[in-house]
Design a protein around this motif. Structure first.
Motif, PDB file in Angstrom:
ATOM      1  N   LEU A 101       0.857  -1.186   0.000  1.00 46.62           N
ATOM      2  CA  LEU A 101       0.000   0.000   0.000  1.00 46.62           C
ATOM      3  C   LEU A 101       0.890   1.230   0.000  1.00 46.62           C
ATOM      4  O   LEU A 101       1.758   1.379   0.861  1.00 46.62           O
ATOM      5  CB  LEU A 101      -0.906   0.016   1.228  1.00 46.62           C
ATOM      6  CG  LEU A 101      -1.882   1.203   1.314  1.00 46.62           C
ATOM      7  CD1 LEU A 101      -2.938   1.111   0.208  1.00 46.62           C
ATOM      8  CD2 LEU A 101      -2.556   1.266   2.684  1.00 46.62           C
ATOM      9  N   GLN A 102       0.673   2.104  -0.983  1.00 50.07           N
ATOM     10  CA  GLN A 102       1.445   3.335  -1.018  1.00 50.07           C
ATOM     11  C   GLN A 102       0.796   4.359  -0.077  1.00 50.07           C
ATOM     12  O   GLN A 102      -0.399   4.632  -0.174  1.00 50.07           O
ATOM     13  CB  GLN A 102       1.496   3.921  -2.431  1.00 50.07           C
ATOM     14  CG  GLN A 102       2.432   5.116  -2.531  1.00 50.07           C
ATOM     15  CD  GLN A 102       2.441   5.732  -3.903  1.00 50.07           C
ATOM     16  OE1 GLN A 102       1.507   6.452  -4.266  1.00 50.07           O
ATOM     17  NE2 GLN A 102       3.493   5.464  -4.678  1.00 50.07           N
ATOM     18  N   ILE A 103       1.594   4.893   0.853  1.00 51.70           N
ATOM     19  CA  ILE A 103       1.082   5.853   1.821  1.00 51.70           C
ATOM     20  C   ILE A 103       1.691   7.215   1.547  1.00 51.70           C
ATOM     21  O   ILE A 103       2.864   7.331   1.192  1.00 51.70           O
ATOM     22  CB  ILE A 103       1.348   5.387   3.268  1.00 51.70           C
ATOM     23  CG1 ILE A 103       2.825   5.119   3.523  1.00 51.70           C
ATOM     24  CG2 ILE A 103       0.531   4.132   3.566  1.00 51.70           C
ATOM     25  CD1 ILE A 103       3.152   4.719   4.967  1.00 51.70           C
ATOM     26  N   SER A 104       0.871   8.268   1.734  1.00 53.26           N
ATOM     27  CA  SER A 104       1.307   9.565   1.216  1.00 53.26           C
ATOM     28  C   SER A 104       0.611  10.729   1.898  1.00 53.26           C
ATOM     29  O   SER A 104      -0.441  10.586   2.524  1.00 53.26           O
ATOM     30  CB  SER A 104       1.026   9.629  -0.286  1.00 53.26           C
ATOM     31  OG  SER A 104       1.528  10.824  -0.853  1.00 53.26           O
ATOM     32  N   ILE A 170       4.428  -1.683   2.671  1.00 49.85           N
ATOM     33  CA  ILE A 170       4.009  -0.344   2.222  1.00 49.85           C
ATOM     34  C   ILE A 170       5.066   0.251   1.317  1.00 49.85           C
ATOM     35  O   ILE A 170       6.209  -0.217   1.253  1.00 49.85           O
ATOM     36  CB  ILE A 170       3.755   0.606   3.415  1.00 49.85           C
ATOM     37  CG1 ILE A 170       5.035   0.817   4.255  1.00 49.85           C
ATOM     38  CG2 ILE A 170       2.600   0.115   4.260  1.00 49.85           C
ATOM     39  CD1 ILE A 170       5.877   1.999   3.871  1.00 49.85           C
ATOM     40  N   GLN A 171       4.656   1.291   0.628  1.00 52.39           N
ATOM     41  CA  GLN A 171       5.590   2.115  -0.128  1.00 52.39           C
ATOM     42  C   GLN A 171       5.390   3.564   0.295  1.00 52.39           C
ATOM     43  O   GLN A 171       4.269   4.081   0.254  1.00 52.39           O
ATOM     44  CB  GLN A 171       5.368   1.999  -1.634  1.00 52.39           C
ATOM     45  CG  GLN A 171       6.362   2.825  -2.449  1.00 52.39           C
ATOM     46  CD  GLN A 171       6.140   2.716  -3.944  1.00 52.39           C
ATOM     47  OE1 GLN A 171       5.176   3.276  -4.478  1.00 52.39           O
ATOM     48  NE2 GLN A 171       7.018   1.979  -4.629  1.00 52.39           N
ATOM     49  N   MET A 172       6.453   4.195   0.724  1.00 49.13           N
ATOM     50  CA  MET A 172       6.411   5.618   1.053  1.00 49.13           C
ATOM     51  C   MET A 172       6.530   6.421  -0.241  1.00 49.13           C
ATOM     52  O   MET A 172       7.458   6.228  -1.024  1.00 49.13           O
ATOM     53  CB  MET A 172       7.546   5.978   2.006  1.00 49.13           C
ATOM     54  CG  MET A 172       7.515   7.416   2.478  1.00 49.13           C
ATOM     55  SD  MET A 172       8.883   7.769   3.621  1.00 49.13           S
ATOM     56  CE  MET A 172       8.574   9.510   3.948  1.00 49.13           C
ATOM     57  N   HIS A 173       5.592   7.324  -0.441  1.00 42.08           N
ATOM     58  CA  HIS A 173       5.482   8.063  -1.692  1.00 42.08           C
ATOM     59  C   HIS A 173       6.333   9.331  -1.623  1.00 42.08           C
ATOM     60  O   HIS A 173       6.048  10.223  -0.823  1.00 42.08           O
ATOM     61  CB  HIS A 173       4.009   8.419  -1.915  1.00 42.08           C
ATOM     62  CG  HIS A 173       3.710   8.966  -3.266  1.00 42.08           C
ATOM     63  ND1 HIS A 173       2.589   9.706  -3.537  1.00 42.08           N
ATOM     64  CD2 HIS A 173       4.366   8.869  -4.443  1.00 42.08           C
ATOM     65  CE1 HIS A 173       2.559  10.050  -4.803  1.00 42.08           C
ATOM     66  NE2 HIS A 173       3.625   9.552  -5.383  1.00 42.08           N
ATOM     67  N   TYR A 177       4.568  16.018  -6.757  1.00 39.16           N
ATOM     68  CA  TYR A 177       4.407  17.214  -5.932  1.00 39.16           C
ATOM     69  C   TYR A 177       3.933  16.850  -4.525  1.00 39.16           C
ATOM     70  O   TYR A 177       3.234  17.606  -3.858  1.00 39.16           O
ATOM     71  CB  TYR A 177       3.441  18.207  -6.589  1.00 39.16           C
ATOM     72  CG  TYR A 177       2.051  17.692  -6.884  1.00 39.16           C
ATOM     73  CD1 TYR A 177       1.034  17.822  -5.941  1.00 39.16           C
ATOM     74  CD2 TYR A 177       1.747  17.122  -8.111  1.00 39.16           C
ATOM     75  CE1 TYR A 177      -0.245  17.377  -6.212  1.00 39.16           C
ATOM     76  CE2 TYR A 177       0.477  16.675  -8.390  1.00 39.16           C
ATOM     77  CZ  TYR A 177      -0.526  16.807  -7.440  1.00 39.16           C
ATOM     78  OH  TYR A 177      -1.796  16.354  -7.707  1.00 39.16           O
ATOM     79  N   TYR A 178       4.358  15.671  -4.038  1.00 42.60           N
ATOM     80  CA  TYR A 178       3.939  15.183  -2.727  1.00 42.60           C
ATOM     81  C   TYR A 178       4.977  15.524  -1.654  1.00 42.60           C
ATOM     82  O   TYR A 178       6.132  15.854  -1.937  1.00 42.60           O
ATOM     83  CB  TYR A 178       3.685  13.684  -2.799  1.00 42.60           C
ATOM     84  CG  TYR A 178       2.486  13.341  -3.653  1.00 42.60           C
ATOM     85  CD1 TYR A 178       1.222  13.181  -3.084  1.00 42.60           C
ATOM     86  CD2 TYR A 178       2.607  13.205  -5.039  1.00 42.60           C
ATOM     87  CE1 TYR A 178       0.118  12.883  -3.876  1.00 42.60           C
ATOM     88  CE2 TYR A 178       1.513  12.912  -5.831  1.00 42.60           C
ATOM     89  CZ  TYR A 178       0.264  12.758  -5.241  1.00 42.60           C
ATOM     90  OH  TYR A 178      -0.830  12.470  -6.022  1.00 42.60           O
ATOM     91  N   LEU A 179       4.547  15.423  -0.398  1.00 47.65           N
ATOM     92  CA  LEU A 179       5.334  15.894   0.736  1.00 47.65           C
ATOM     93  C   LEU A 179       6.706  15.225   0.822  1.00 47.65           C
ATOM     94  O   LEU A 179       7.695  15.880   1.151  1.00 47.65           O
ATOM     95  CB  LEU A 179       4.554  15.652   2.028  1.00 47.65           C
ATOM     96  CG  LEU A 179       5.168  16.223   3.307  1.00 47.65           C
ATOM     97  CD1 LEU A 179       5.239  17.738   3.245  1.00 47.65           C
ATOM     98  CD2 LEU A 179       4.360  15.776   4.529  1.00 47.65           C
ATOM     99  N   GLY A 180       6.778  13.931   0.542  1.00 42.77           N
ATOM    100  CA  GLY A 180       8.057  13.242   0.622  1.00 42.77           C
ATOM    101  C   GLY A 180       9.109  13.890  -0.250  1.00 42.77           C
ATOM    102  O   GLY A 180      10.234  14.170   0.200  1.00 42.77           O
ATOM    103  N   GLU A 181       8.772  14.159  -1.502  1.00 37.41           N
ATOM    104  CA  GLU A 181       9.729  14.807  -2.401  1.00 37.41           C
ATOM    105  C   GLU A 181      10.028  16.236  -1.947  1.00 37.41           C
ATOM    106  O   GLU A 181      11.155  16.717  -2.069  1.00 37.41           O
ATOM    107  CB  GLU A 181       9.215  14.829  -3.839  1.00 37.41           C
ATOM    108  CG  GLU A 181      10.179  15.516  -4.796  1.00 37.41           C
ATOM    109  CD  GLU A 181       9.815  15.380  -6.256  1.00 37.41           C
ATOM    110  OE1 GLU A 181      10.419  16.085  -7.070  1.00 37.41           O
ATOM    111  OE2 GLU A 181       8.928  14.569  -6.584  1.00 37.41           O
ATOM    112  N   GLN A 182       9.025  16.904  -1.404  1.00 37.77           N
ATOM    113  CA  GLN A 182       9.226  18.293  -0.963  1.00 37.77           C
ATOM    114  C   GLN A 182      10.320  18.388   0.093  1.00 37.77           C
ATOM    115  O   GLN A 182      11.131  19.319   0.078  1.00 37.77           O
ATOM    116  CB  GLN A 182       7.908  18.852  -0.441  1.00 37.77           C
ATOM    117  CG  GLN A 182       6.842  19.032  -1.511  1.00 37.77           C
ATOM    118  CD  GLN A 182       5.436  19.107  -0.950  1.00 37.77           C
ATOM    119  OE1 GLN A 182       5.217  19.557   0.173  1.00 37.77           O
ATOM    120  NE2 GLN A 182       4.462  18.638  -1.728  1.00 37.77           N
TER     121      GLN A 182
END
Length: 658
Positions: A101-104, A170-173, A177-182
């Motif tokens: 499950l990708q969580i984001s 899980i997969q951390m997203h 333009y999502y928070l992880g990349e930010q």
């Protein structure tokens, strides 16, 4: 075995996956207010049945409504969502696949019109416009360190809910333009505390999340990250060196696999940027190989976790070669599996010709990001329709069905009606099938549309559908068939305009030029819709000087945002002249007279004038048959000119119901 690497087992942590094919997380915006819906269940169940080894269930919000991306995004921020998620995981497992499950959290990318709130982010830096998504956003509120730690806990608790629901991991997203990349971007994250100021601190959010997930879920629960390892463009904030460092730190933190991507923060496209209709195969394989080499350079050892890579990789030979060359350990086949859920099985059955191709139209993405609607597909009529139900009921009575026309709506109607047991015959006025698809595959950068024509031929052969070519059918000819059902799919008719000079010999339809008719050096196109603008690119690449005259204020208005931006930027760079809010007054032998919004008139030199002022429904055959045939339908562009996704949906629905 052919494709022995692709169809051999792989391991992610302690998880054994039956093959190397991964359905990556792709939001379809079809939840029921955050809960797993029938459409979500059917969507993932079908891809598990289709043979993919690992399904990464789409982006799921850890903090609603603040972190929502779309109004029907899946949510996993409360225990009330566990039951539905459990049913989904069970269905995937029962059909032979493993699931993450990708969580984001969308962070500064969340839009107030969806969440009702000001977005939040690592810093008070607004998301800039990027043509890759066609979006920008207001300035976010900067998160406090305490709030960041609370969001880390939300990720960890979401992972625990996924584990309780039966997901394998899980997969951390951390892309887009999502928070992880930010947090990873030096442009989006300008903090100077423990979470920013250097690459060592910008990765801290991720390391904390991984540590907290491990504490709650244990070492046997798979933890992966989808990571942007490079950003491009004027607003880029992640270099490849930094991306490699982040990948290294995540490996050392104990994640079980890494999926790699490249992002772009560019306001305008260059000539090197190509829409997905013409993008190359295996886009990320060299990137993933570079990340593996970079980690080895840092550690002096081979990478210890599997890397997931792809990018238009839904071609068995392309994926097999990447695996054989150890550019990655698993291959994601994203939009290919949206278009064809049964792709892995068809490869194993040596029926690759029957794989519905992704044509790269980006309708699936555009529907969500620009319109907050569910995904649709130009190749797969089921996606976003009928709750994603793929099963077809056999007809209780076999009917003789005549389909007039051989375009996308007609082929889908013929396929579905034949599978349901009807006796189907197609009558096509031309020497080959394809309809509007033939035209759509002609302009530059449309190489990925051409395989749809090959698919049409393959499915007709596989199902033994009868086709009569070069058969123009009028009312008398159709009635002579004595068919039980007639489906009219004859395509649109061009809008005719009254204009002085319209009958001059150097005036023709834009479609004629696309199909190869010669034009002069100076070309004026009247009408700046999709066909007009694509015809312009076709001509400017031949060195022609093109002027587009459009009555409205927007060129290619009905095109999906990303592809439209690339097309228009290409035309600007090639010197195309755009004349918006301008009307054509008269065509002469050597020029076109136009009038701007301010009523100022101008003469434009023209050796050739192309007409592209739109299309209208073509119901004449249908109207003539109403009341004379027991069942008669009008579908596709002959019913209402629209996009391929609409036409194929209509073909599917009429065949399901006859």
């Amino acid at each position: 075995m052919e494709y022995s690497n692709l169809f051999s087992e792989g391991k992610i942590g302690g998880l054994v996956v039956k093959n190397k094919i991964v359905l990556p997380a792709m939001g379809i915006n079809m939840s029921d207010k955050g809960f797993v819906s029938e459409a979500i269940m059917n969507h993932y169940t079908e891809r598990a049945k289709g043979g993919a080894g690992l399904l990464i269930v789409e982006v799921s919000c850890v903090d609603a409504p603040q972190g929502l991306n779309s109004s029907n995004m899946l949510v996993i921020d409360d225990d009330k969502y566990i039951d539905g998620m459990s049913q989904l995981a069970d269905s995937i497992h029962e059909n032979g696949a493993k699931c993450l499950l990708q969580i984001s959290h969308t962070g500064r990318g969340s839009r107030r019109k969806i969440t009702g709130k000001q977005p939040v982010g690592p810093s008070a830096v607004a998301m800039p416009y990027t043509f890759m998504m066609g979006l920008s956003n207001e300035e976010p509120r900067e998160l406090t360190a305490e709030e960041i730690r609370a969001i880390e806990d939300k990720y960890a608790n979401a992972a625990l809910r996924a584990k309780k629901a039966g997901f394998d991991g899980i997969q951390m997203h951390s892309i887009g333009y999502y928070l992880g990349e930010q947090f990873l971007s030096s442009k989006a994250n300008v903090r100077t505390d423990e979470y920013g100021g250097s690459k060592e601190k910008r990765i801290q959010f991720h390391l904390n999340v991984v540590q907290k997930i491990r504490a709650l879920c244990g070492d046997d629960f798979v933890v992966t990250v989808k990571l942007t390892v490079l950003e491009l463009g004027e607003d880029a904030g992640i270099t490849f060196e930094e991306g490699t460092y982040y990948a290294y730190r995540l490996q050392e933190a104990g994640i079980d696999a890494l999926e790699v991507m490249v992002g772009a923060w560019k306001q305008e496209a260059t000539l090197e940027d190509v829409a997905d209709t013409g993008s190359p195969k295996g886009q990320m394989f060299d990137v993933s190989a570079g990340i593996k080499a970079g980690i080895k350079a840092i550690t002096g050892k081979e990478v210890t976790i599997p890397i997931i890579s792809g990018g238009r990789a839904g071609y068995a030979q392309v994926a097999e070669e990447a695996l054989a060359k150890e550019k990655c350990e698993f291959v994601f086949m994203g939009k290919s599996l949206l278009a064809e859920p049964n792709l892995p099985n068809l490869i194993l059955e040596k029926k690759e010709a029957l794989i519905r191709p992704c044509i790269g139209c980006n309708t699936c993405i555009d529907q969500q990001l620009q319109h907050d609607k569910c995904s649709r597909c130009s190749s797969n009529a089921v996606l976003g329709n009928r709750h994603n139900r793929y099963e077809l009921e056999l007809a209780t009575k076999t009917k003789k069905i005549a389909i007039i026309g051989g375009g996308i709506a007609a082929i889908e109607a013929a396929r579905v009606a034949t599978l349901r047991g009807h006796d189907v015959t197609i009558y096509e006025k031309d020497a080959e099938i394809g309809g509007q698809v033939k035209l759509a595959a002609t302009p530059p950068h449309k190489e990925n549309i051409k395989p749809m024509l090959d698919y049409f031929k393959a499915i007709i052969k596989e199902l033994a559908i009868k086709v009569h070519y070069n058969r123009f059918m009028d009312e008398e000819a159709v009635l002579a068939l004595n068919a039980d059902v007639v489906i009219c799919a004859v395509g649109p008719t061009p809008v005719k305009i009254n204009l002085p000079g319209i009958d001059l010999p150097h005036v023709m339809e834009a479609k004629e030029a696309l199909l190869g008719k010669n034009t002069g050096q100076n070309v004026v196109i009247i009408g700046g819709g999709v066909v007009g603008c694509e015809t312009a690119e076709y001509l400017v690449e031949q060195g022609k000087q093109v002027t587009i005259v459009e009555a409205t204020d927007k060129m290619a208005a009905k095109m999906v945002m990303t592809n439209r931006t690339i097309l228009l930027d290409h035309l600007k760079l090639a010197g195309t002249i755009f004349m918006n809010k301008t009307k054509c007054i008269e065509i002469s032998k050597s020029f076109v007279e136009v009038m701007a919004e301010n009523r100022e008139r101008q003469h434009i030199l023209a050796d050739t004038v192309l007409l592209s002022v739109g299309e209208r429904p073509n119901p004449s055959l249908y109207d003539s048959l109403v009341g004379k045939v027991s069942e008669v339908y009008n579908i596709g562009d002959s019913q209402l000119p629209d996009c391929f996704a609409t036409s194929i949906k209509q073909g599917h629905e009429v065949a399901v119901n006859v």
